[in-house]
Design an enzyme around this catalytic site. Sequence first.
Site: not given
Ligand code: ADP
Length: 572
Positions: A291, A202, A293, A196-198, A475, A205
């Site tokens: 060992r 090598h 197992h 039996q092995t997962r 963001i 074994h």
């Molecule tokens: P998230 O990572 O928060 O989803 P995105 O990087 O997809 O954000 O989008 C951010 C971009 O959208 C910003 O750079 C800005 O230009 C635009 N934007 C418009 N409304 C907002 C808001 N309420 N908050 C942040 N960015 C916004």
Amino acid sequence: MDHLAEAHGGELVSPIVDEARRAELRAASRDWTSWDLRPRQLCDLELLLNGGFSPLRGFMGQSDYESVRDGMRLASGALWPIPVVLDVTESFALALKPGQPLALRDEEGVMLAVLHVEEVWPPDRLREAQEVYGTTSREHPGVAYLLDQTQPFYVGGRLEGIQLPRHYDFRPLRLAPAELRAEFARLGWRRVVAFQTRNPMHRAHFELTHRAAREVGANLLIHPSVGLTKPGDLDHYTRVRCYQALLPHYPKDTVRLSLLPLAMRMAGPREALWHAIIRKNHGCSHLIVGRDHGGPGSDSSGRPFYGPYDAQELLRRHEKELGVGMVPFEAMVYVEDADAYVPESEAAGRRSLSISGTELRRRLNGGLEIPHWFTFPEVAAELRRMYPPRHQQGVCVFFTGLSGAGKSTIANVLLAKLLEMGGRPVTLLDGDIVRRHLSSELGFSAEHRRLNILRIGFVAAEITKNGGVAICAPIAPSDAVRKQVREMVQARGGFVLVHVATPIEVCEQRDRKGMYAKARAGIVKEFTGVSAPYDPPEDAEIVIDTEQLDPGEAAQEILLCLDRLGFLGPGR
Ligand code: ADP
Ligand code: ADP
């Protein structure tokens, strides 16, 4: 007539019905309630339907379940160490009635079996964990599954099988118990020792299995579990190619490879006993038990869940009754001056070598040598195909920071640099661009931002999985969501988080798109840093201060970071 031992309980169970009954059940099923089987339930169903779980004829009822849980036996008295139960949600359970037929379906909705419901009950899962696994710690993967992923009601009842779950990979290697028995009979094999092995196999074994077969004068069945194994294990496609690469090293016609669709529980000693029963049903006379197992190793404080030879002890106590011989084995180690593998205890005082799983990973990642004494070159080649060195693996460079921090600007420099270097395809998933093409219907509520980032993460994971570079520049204000993306990507590639840590005052001063002015005036709502939160990351691989570095310098810092982590290859 073969000379193989009979199945557990005396008879190989085969609940698959004939053509006429199948048509009857299909016609009647229109009005039945259906349950869509989850992956682990599919594995269990397959072994119930093909006889691998003989003498079980269905999912366990309450008396079998409790007797297995507390005493490792079915209510009939037959040994059975692991509950095989169908777990369902509370609302589903409360609508079920004894006597009712329940259609069990696969993910695509194909009816695989009918369960004639006999009992429905809410189990005490903590007690099950303690009895079956010997612990209630969620660090044990079997316990974590039981406590967090198992539904709160169990349904017991007899099965009528319509068809086995379908597989399209390695079909000639997927032999059911009756097929394997027929194969052994055809080959004239009377004594068969199962391994039996997962994990990939090598040299250690290989030596161990070869010796074990010789020791008991038996043929060898390599019988890897390819259902669910321990989370984080190597995928079965790669493993099976490794086993295939290993086979020619054994004496010709002495060994057979077959895949077992078992969902392992990692229950250590009980798991080992279960493995022995299942192999008996497949016509094997012996099982190799090494060992730890079937155990999950140690918890986070380094304490093992089971003693290294607990499984051997338990099996020793039951092998007579079971009629399966145990071939116990110590860990094998390589003794350099003898150029040979010997059991650990014989190697005392001699210089022995070994390579851990972690060390193997490190060598694969670095494109370093994997010595021949450790694994056969054909096996190493298979592993290398799946685990190319880091500089050939995909990687996601994920920027996070406030609007106007400089993410897009730096990401574009990085894109140009990576394209100039060549070698890997590069995709830029910029925040604004993604919002235009992938998330055009989403706004900026926390939930919509979460969806947006998870979509980016999904695409980035696909790109990195296939060896590309995904540069993402949203963001991404939520730490939890960023961590989720990291996990998605890291399953199959690298993840490098870049925090563009420009202070809000600077971003606001730049106000490239006039958004901050609108946000301050309340025209744009939920604006990050103004009227919506931003969690600065504490897990960034690199932090960029755009007041100190211009975009070109920032991109250079990121390249150096990629190199440090091994993601840039030789310049050639
Ligand atoms: P998230 O990572 O928060 O989803 P995105 O990087 O997809 O954000 O989008 C951010 C971009 O959208 C910003 O750079 C800005 O230009 C635009 N934007 C418009 N409304 C907002 C808001 N309420 N908050 C942040 N960015 C916004
Ligand atoms: P984000 O993608 O984070 O919303 P952008 O890259 O679109 O941010 O905008 C950043 C703005 O800041 C650009 O106008 C850019 O020219 C300017 N900037 C000034 N200094 C820097 C720097 N060191 N790094 C990045 N951008 C900078």
